[in-house]
Design an enzyme around this catalytic site. Structure first.
Site, mmCIF file in Angstrom:
data_model
loop_
_atom_site.group_PDB
_atom_site.id
_atom_site.type_symbol
_atom_site.label_atom_id
_atom_site.label_comp_id
_atom_site.label_asym_id
_atom_site.label_seq_id
_atom_site.Cartn_x
_atom_site.Cartn_y
_atom_site.Cartn_z
ATOM 1 N N LYS A 116 0.821 -1.250 0.129
ATOM 2 C CA LYS A 116 0.022 0.086 -0.006
ATOM 3 C C LYS A 116 0.905 1.249 0.010
ATOM 4 O O LYS A 116 1.543 1.657 0.886
ATOM 5 C CB LYS A 116 -1.019 -0.040 1.120
ATOM 6 C CG LYS A 116 -2.041 1.122 1.123
ATOM 7 C CD LYS A 116 -2.900 0.801 2.135
ATOM 8 C CE LYS A 116 -4.138 1.654 2.371
ATOM 9 N NZ LYS A 116 -3.722 3.113 2.109
ATOM 10 N N CYS A 146 12.276 37.857 24.781
ATOM 11 C CA CYS A 146 12.978 36.584 25.244
ATOM 12 C C CYS A 146 12.484 36.009 26.482
ATOM 13 O O CYS A 146 12.345 37.036 27.343
ATOM 14 C CB CYS A 146 14.408 36.920 25.500
ATOM 15 S SG CYS A 146 15.502 35.589 25.853
ATOM 16 N N CYS A 166 15.457 36.431 29.240
ATOM 17 C CA CYS A 166 16.272 37.825 29.630
ATOM 18 C C CYS A 166 15.328 38.916 29.420
ATOM 19 O O CYS A 166 15.514 40.089 29.839
ATOM 20 C CB CYS A 166 17.624 38.007 29.128
ATOM 21 S SG CYS A 166 17.522 38.386 27.202
ATOM 22 N N CYS A 191 22.387 36.871 26.857
ATOM 23 C CA CYS A 191 21.197 36.135 27.255
ATOM 24 C C CYS A 191 21.756 34.916 28.255
ATOM 25 O O CYS A 191 22.524 34.187 27.285
ATOM 26 C CB CYS A 191 20.469 35.919 26.235
ATOM 27 S SG CYS A 191 19.162 34.726 26.847
HETATM 28 S S1 IVH Z 1 -6.413 -0.315 -4.997
HETATM 29 C C1 IVH Z 1 -10.871 -0.118 -6.172
HETATM 30 N N1 IVH Z 1 -3.772 -0.717 -4.515
HETATM 31 O O1 IVH Z 1 -5.106 3.225 -0.948
HETATM 32 C C2 IVH Z 1 -9.248 -0.291 -5.825
HETATM 33 N N2 IVH Z 1 -4.848 0.984 -3.560
HETATM 34 O O2 IVH Z 1 -6.796 3.434 1.252
HETATM 35 C C3 IVH Z 1 -8.783 0.881 -5.355
HETATM 36 N N3 IVH Z 1 -3.262 2.596 -2.458
HETATM 37 O O3 IVH Z 1 -7.422 5.071 -2.310
HETATM 38 C C4 IVH Z 1 -7.347 1.022 -4.939
HETATM 39 N N4 IVH Z 1 -1.425 1.418 -2.710
HETATM 40 O O4 IVH Z 1 -4.906 5.644 -2.967
HETATM 41 C C5 IVH Z 1 -4.873 0.042 -4.285
HETATM 42 N N5 IVH Z 1 -1.509 -1.317 -4.199
HETATM 43 C C6 IVH Z 1 -2.701 -0.388 -4.010
HETATM 44 C C7 IVH Z 1 -2.545 0.862 -3.298
HETATM 45 C C8 IVH Z 1 -3.711 1.691 -3.275
HETATM 46 C C9 IVH Z 1 -2.147 2.552 -2.209
HETATM 47 C C10 IVH Z 1 -4.008 3.699 -2.081
HETATM 48 C C11 IVH Z 1 -5.306 4.452 -2.814
HETATM 49 C C12 IVH Z 1 -6.241 4.005 -2.204
HETATM 50 C C13 IVH Z 1 -6.058 3.948 -0.689
HETATM 51 C C14 IVH Z 1 -7.082 3.346 0.131
#
Ligand code: IVH
Length: 671
Positions: free
Chosen positions: A119, A408, A411, A431
């Site tokens: 993510k 300050c 001081c 100071c």
């Molecule tokens: S899939 C319908 N894959 O996480 C599918 N999202 O908390 C939509 N994000 O809005 C998203 N890495 O901005 C997907 N490998 C990944 C991701 C990812 C980061 C973000 C994305 C999404 C948010 C959700």
């Protein structure tokens, strides 16, 4: 006529050839992370392409890398309605919630494979291509309506302007800034006195919200593509296939994407990637789990907000909420006034957080932090706590707005605003807090490293008037008996302290340069200066121009160094320390103090046959000499190679000693 047409064809052929070379190089460098041509070669081809485009604008193609340079400025962000909403993801936080997610899917009669992905902590983007050419880009916005960011996205090197098939397609992914880019951007901002960007996500979001695409281009954004909203249009049956398809089109997909068959596989992936997190070049905040089969995705469908076929596992919190109970001000050794957050103690990643720096007035005002606010705290770089933002929804109206002090807190002297308009300083050179901080800085481990003079002891000694100035540290031996009789001290600890003070007199120059507290000169820069100037007198006499020329120092720090040694108090301090026997020489990599070279100022011009430019400079420096780029009255020797430039003429004009390579070698050889 015919000849002209042929000429045009030849031009077009060369143009197409250059464009293919450059786009391939771009792809290999930014998408595959596997360059096959050098930067110089790339620049050469790009230059040729630009020249051709200038001379024959009719040749230019929409996928030309010149479109990635930026420069387009928009007046505001246009709203864009997404054809298919850009949904967010539900969250899971632990193993049992992952099991629940899988159970719900099984209950619907599915038994899918899952694709696990990192993510990425950035901002999501939707990209549209028409007939294989990049057409537009939009932010997620509220999921239904986003903003048109085409002008900025065009500059992102890993997003192709042309894909490998002449098709219409929409893909989605995450724009992010790498940790390295954020670091160098913040280093630059610090030098320029600008507030630092808090994290990769904010930095990426801020860069994408620039109206001027030149700024976005300089921010070196990157993107991973992870979602194809209409896989069936391309005959695609699984999400993993969609990832491969997008990759084959030229998009950058994440190499960690992996198919797993069950919850066990998901957990293993999370553990494996969790331990990889710190070493990744970009920020991730969890793992996304997606049903692989598109048919199964379709059957599972959506809730109002989320797809039921995917979820996001979030790594354990690195941010906690607590109350901002007060904002207090501290005074640094340069007189810098810093606002600090006093927090209701809260545990974060194993340590109790009570304070966090708020940097400066602007920082507090930008975040609109008010005393009494509930604030979110995180550890920057997982070490120093920082206030991320205030939770404005939790306000009850009793919060107190922040007001910058005018005097300050120690001081009572008036504060002045720095030239950059950001920092306030106490104007009183005497100071007490400034003096104490200067003493603490001087003795600290990275500076003169005087063991036994911790912060509290320095403060006590200052308050007891045992030490008022740096020089006083070196006369503590005259007060040995008095110290032994102090509460908490004994014969042994006083002896150790005095021994440590004595030992510090032999420190190499960089410790002293750091310790005397030149504004902005940290450990690294102190070393650079010590190495270059070998002794303090050379540094004191260095011209501003010469200091500016030093790689890594930059004009602001150079001016700080220069000004520091133009202040008579500081010169007096150096002279007093000299008299007290403190070493003022760099001891580092000096191999020999060659009498032919030591303390002389050298300028090299022209090409030498046996040495590279950097090589000869370090040889001179290792023999105790000082190198500079420009010839002035202070230059002692100019070393002249083949095809010397104007420096040679200037040296002759000023009557400066000139050595050729042979003479230099003679002088370097010690009999
Ligand atoms: S899939 C319908 N894959 O996480 C599918 N999202 O908390 C939509 N994000 O809005 C998203 N890495 O901005 C997907 N490998 C990944 C991701 C990812 C980061 C973000 C994305 C999404 C948010 C959700």
């Amino acid at each position: 006529m015919n000849i002209l047409r042929n000429y045009g064809d030849i031009m077009q052929e060369r143009y197409d050839e250059l464009l293919n070379i450059l786009n391939k190089a771009n792809y290999e460098y930014h998408v595959l992370d596997n360059p096959t041509i050098t930067d110089q070669e790339y620049d050469k081809y790009l230059r040729e392409l630009i020249d051709l485009e200038i001379a024959h604008p009719e040749l230019a193609r929409p996928d030309s890398p010149t479109n990635k340079i930026g420069g387009e400025v928009i007046e505001g962000f246009e709203k864009v309605r997404h054809d298919i909403p850009m949904l967010s993801l539900s969250n899971v936080f632990n193993e049992s919630e992952i099991i629940n997610f899988d159970d719900r899917i099984k209950k619907e009669g599915e038994n899918p494979n899952y694709v696990c992905e990192l993510k990425i902590d950035g901002l999501s983007v939707s990209l549209k291509y028409k007939n294989g050419l990049f057409f537009s880009a939009a932010t997620r916005g509220d999921g239904v309506v986003g903003e048109n960011i085409t002008h900025n996205v065009k500059t992102i090197r890993s997003i192709p302007l042309k894909i490998n098939k002449a098709i219409d397609i929409e893909v989605r992914g995450e724009i992010f800034m790498s940790k390295k880019t954020l670091k160098s951007l913040n280093e630059l901002r610090e030098k320029e006195g600008l507030p630092l960007l808090q994290n990769c996500r904010n930095a990426a979001a801020g860069s994408i919200r620039q109206l001027d695409s030149k700024i976005a281009e300089q921010r070196k954004l990157d993107a991973f593509i992870y979602h194809l909203p209409n896989p069936e249009d391309y005959g695609i049956k699984t999400h993993y296939e969609a990832l491969e398809f997008m990759k084959s089109l030229g998009f950058k997909t994440n190499p960690n994407n992996k198919i797993v068959s069950d919850v066990k596989g998901i957990i293993e992936y999370i553990n494996e990637k969790g331990s990889l997190r710190e070493s990744l070049p970009y920020d991730i905040d969890g793992v996304v789990i997606k049903v692989n089969e598109i048919d199964a995705q379709k059957r599972l469908g959506y809730t109002a907000k989320y797809p039921k076929w995917a979820t996001a596992y979030k790594f354990p919190a690195t941010e906690v909420l607590t109350k901002l109970t007060d904002i207090i001000f501290t005074v640094g050794r340069t007189g810098l006034i810093t606002p600090n957050a006093v927090l209701e103690p809260v545990i974060l990643q194993g340590s109790t957080i009570r304070r966090a720096t708020l940097h400066n007035e602007q920082y507090v005002l930008e975040k609109d932090l008010r005393i009494g606010d509930i604030v979110s705290i995180r550890k920057a770089g997982d070490v120093i706590p920082e206030v991320v933002n205030s939770v404005t929804e939790r306000r009850n109206g009793n919060e107190i707005a922040f007001v910058m002090i005018k005097k300050c807190p120690i001081c009572g002297s008036d504060l002045v605003l720095s030239k950059s308009g950001i920092d306030y300083f106490c104007t009183n050179d005497n100071c007490p807090k400034r003096n104490i901080e200067a003493l603490i800085h001087y003795v600290e481990r990275k500076a003169m490293n005087i063991d036994g003079l911790g912060e509290r002891i320095v403060e006590d000694f200052y308050n007891m008037k045992i030490i008022n100035t740096i020089e006083d540290i070196y006369s503590l031996n005259e007060r040995k008996q008095e110290l032994i009789e102090l509460e908490g001290f004994g014969e042994k600890s006083v002896s150790n302290l005095l021994e440590s003070i004595e030992k510090s007199k032999t420190n190499s120059l960089e410790r002293l340069i750091y310790g005397i507290g030149i504004s902005g000169i940290g450990e690294k820069n102190a070393k650079i200066l010590a190495k270059k100037y070998i002794n303090i007198d050379n540094l004191i006499n260095a011209s501003l121009e010469e200091l500016i020329e030093i790689k890594d120092i930059g004009p602001i720090l150079a001016k700080n160094v220069y000004d520091f040694f133009r202040d008579s108090h500081n010169i007096l301090l150096i002279n007093n320390l000299k008299k007290l026997g403190i070493n003022m020489q760099y001891k580092g990599e000096v191999i020999t103090e060659n009498p032919n070279i030591v303390n002389k100022k050298f300028v090299v011009t022209g090409t030498l046959s046996n040495y590279g430019r950097d090589e000869i400079k370090s040889i001179i420096e290792n023999n105790g000499g000082i190198t500079s780029e420009s010839v002035s009255k202070k230059t002692d020797v100019v070393i002249v190679g083949e095809n010397p430039g104007s420096k040679y003429d200037k040296a002759r004009e000023l009557g400066i000693e000139i050595w050729d390579e042979q003479k230099l070698e003679e002088m370097l050889t010690l009999s």
